[in-house]
Design an enzyme around this catalytic site. Structure first.
Site, PDB file in Angstrom:
ATOM      1  CG  ASN A 118      -0.320  -0.156   2.524  1.00 12.54           C
ATOM      2  OD1 ASN A 118       0.759  -0.742   2.631  1.00 12.54           O
ATOM      3  ND2 ASN A 118      -0.934   0.373   3.559  1.00 12.54           N
TER       4      ASN A 118
ATOM      5  CG  HIS B 190      -6.153  -5.552   6.867  1.00 11.05           C
ATOM      6  ND1 HIS B 190      -5.342  -4.538   7.345  1.00 11.05           N
ATOM      7  CD2 HIS B 190      -7.354  -5.366   7.458  1.00 11.05           C
ATOM      8  CE1 HIS B 190      -6.042  -3.777   8.181  1.00 11.05           C
ATOM      9  NE2 HIS B 190      -7.275  -4.260   8.268  1.00 11.05           N
TER      10      HIS B 190
ATOM     11  CG  HIS C 116       0.756   7.154   9.565  1.00  9.54           C
ATOM     12  ND1 HIS C 116       0.384   7.123   8.250  1.00  9.54           N
ATOM     13  CD2 HIS C 116       0.293   5.995  10.111  1.00  9.54           C
ATOM     14  CE1 HIS C 116      -0.275   6.011   7.990  1.00  9.54           C
ATOM     15  NE2 HIS C 116      -0.352   5.306   9.111  1.00  9.54           N
TER      16      HIS C 116
ATOM     17  CG  ASP D 180       0.668  -3.525  10.601  1.00  8.24           C
ATOM     18  OD1 ASP D 180       1.071  -3.098   9.505  1.00  8.24           O
ATOM     19  OD2 ASP D 180      -0.498  -3.372  10.994  1.00  8.24           O
TER      20      ASP D 180
HETATM   21  O1  DOR Z   1      -2.780   0.400  11.197  1.00  9.31           O
HETATM   22  C1  DOR Z   1      -2.501   0.072  10.057  1.00  9.31           C
HETATM   23  N1  DOR Z   1      -1.680   0.806   9.304  1.00  9.31           N
HETATM   24  N2  DOR Z   1      -3.038  -1.034   9.552  1.00  9.31           N
HETATM   25  C2  DOR Z   1      -2.906  -1.362   8.250  1.00  9.31           C
HETATM   26  O2  DOR Z   1      -3.425  -2.360   7.837  1.00  9.31           O
HETATM   27  C3  DOR Z   1      -2.170  -0.472   7.334  1.00  9.31           C
HETATM   28  C4  DOR Z   1      -1.179   0.313   8.072  1.00  9.31           C
HETATM   29  C5  DOR Z   1      -0.598   1.430   7.253  1.00  9.31           C
HETATM   30  O3  DOR Z   1      -0.136   1.162   6.145  1.00  9.31           O
HETATM   31  O4  DOR Z   1      -0.577   2.555   7.737  1.00  9.31           O
END
Ligand code: DOR
Length: 441
Positions: free
Chosen positions: A95, A180, A311, A307
């Protein structure tokens, strides 16, 4: 000489147990593990006495954000955080921007990683309704970790919400598919009904237990129907652990848990860390945390994935629910698990089973995850005497934060070795990045 190393006198931890032993790596590969090993003249020696020596961890779920989201992370910074955490192999999620949905975009990621990734790597292809029928062919490409399905939306726009399309993806190809599992239909309803003043504290009720269980149940049904192996990512509920246990589908279904779901609990984590503890699926209360711990120890959950989902702090400061979900964590898997040993619910050999070997078994990664003859000479030397609060300055992710800063450690990684070469020592990388493609059986 490059790739030759004698690691002397440490306590070698494997899934099968631990013992004082030397590890001899020649040409990047483990040739012997045993007592008082002799090495060819000139072989560099790493003194590990008083330390633990674990196989390099393999993290099968990281988001390193390149291309397109490099203000959050990139392949160099993310993989530096990885080796800083003793993670010598990683599998990166699709992603990004654009999403990794074609062979060209996969090749672009591989080209970006060569010469910049500090550990060995592979990249997932994202499933869509458009590429579903081509994935069986594309998943065989070198450097491909396999296929990832988002049944529920999270960061980015990858989404396969419906059973017919999930089934099409499962019928295209052979490798295990990573999923997911949150039910997007229920998610949409719940976000639509959200009251304007909903607080981050309620994140785990917004994306509730039923949202996760519904999707996992649908996925298990489809795995059984198609005979395709699936891997349920970041299991977050006691009910899913029970479901996987009860359905007893053997190797058809493997499952993963994040350290966040094992070490944080609602509502305290939201009160203490706010949106820094926000991820999807959410961290839930201690009933779920304890069931996940038990599921990990007794083998229902096969592996740990961080995971790692950074950000920027600015993005994290938006008002809920506009705050992005995701917690950085690739560098803190091992130190957190070591606190689990200190606190008595986890053993060292379980760490080796779930954090080193686990992902290799799930995805068929060759030559990683163990310290035995013929395996890559990837290892992490842990100083168990580091009993300090975790320092923010030790973390390499661009995120610059972690809910675990200040947590009292029960050990910290001193050296990290990739294919017989020390690549990380005392909080800093050693030499140029040397990551290569992971290989799969
Ligand atoms: O908390 C999450 N952040 N869950 C996900 O499935 C994607 C991930 C992200 O890419 O920020």
């Amino acid at each position: 000489m490059s790739g030759d190393l004698l690691v002397r006198g440490g306590r070698v931890v494997r899934a099968s147990g631990d013992a004082l032993a030397d590890v001899l790596v020649l040409g990047g590969v483990v040739v012997e593990v045993g007592h008082a090993l002799q090495s060819p003249p000139g072989t560099p020696v790493l003194d590990a006495s008083g330390c633990l020596v674990l196989p390099g961890l393999v993290d099968p779920q990281v988001h390193f954000r390149e291309p397109g989201l490099e203000h959050k992370e990139d392949l160099a910074s993310g993989s530096l955080a990885a080796i800083g955490g003793g993670v010598t192999g990683f599998m990166e999620m699709p992603n990004t921007k654009p999403s990794t949905t074609t062979p060209e975009l996969l090749a672009d990621k591989i080209a970006r990683a060569l010469g910049r990734a500090h550990g060995d790597f592979a990249f997932f292809l994202g499933a869509t309704a458009q590429n579903a029928d081509r994935l069986g062919e594309w998943e065989q490409l070198p450097g491909c970790a396999g296929v990832k399905i988002f049944m529920g939306s999270s960061t980015g726009d990858l989404l396969v919400p419906d059973d017919p399309t999930v089934e099409r993806v499962l019928r295209s190809g052979r490798r295990r598919v990573a999923v997911h599992a949150e039910d997007d239909y229920r998610l949409k309803e719940r976000y639509k009904a959200l009251k304007p003043d909903t607080h981050i504290r309620h994140h785990h009720e917004v994306r509730d237990v039923e949202t996760a269980v519904l999707a996992t149940r649908r996925l298990l049904n489809l795995a059984e129907k198609t005979g395709r192996k699936v891997h349920v990512l970041h299991i977050s509920t006691a009910e899913e652990v029970a479901l996987i246990r009860e359905r007893a589908l053997g190797d058809l279904v493997t499952a993963e848990v994040t350290p966040n779901h094992l070490f944080l609990a609602a509502p305290d984590c939201y009160d203490q860390y706010g949106s820094l503890a926000q991820m999807n699926p959410p961290v839930r209360d201690v009933r779920h945390r304890d069931a996940l711990r038990k599921g990990l120890v007794d083998g229902v959950l096969t592996c740990i994935g961080s995971d790692h989902a950074p950000h920027s702090l600015v993005e994290k400061q938006k008002p809920y629910p506009d705050t992005p979900s995701g917690i950085p964590g690739v560098q803190t898997i091992l130190p957190l698990l070591l606190t689990g040993v200190r606190d008595g619910w986890l053993s060292l050999s379980t760490i080796a089973r779930v954090a080193c070997l686990g992902a290799c078994r799930v995805y068929g990664i060759k030559g990683k995850g163990d310290l035995a003859k013929g395996f890559d000479g990837d290892l992490v030397v842990v100083d168990p005497n580091v009993r300090l609060p975790l320092e923010r300055t030790w973390l390499h992710s661009k995120a610059g934060y972690s809910p675990y800063v200040g947590w009292l450690l029960a050990g910290w990684q001193r050296e990290v070795v990739l294919r017989g070469e020390v690549v990380y020592r005392d909080h800093a990388p050693v030499g140029a990045p040397k990551g290569q493609l992971l290989r799969f059986s």
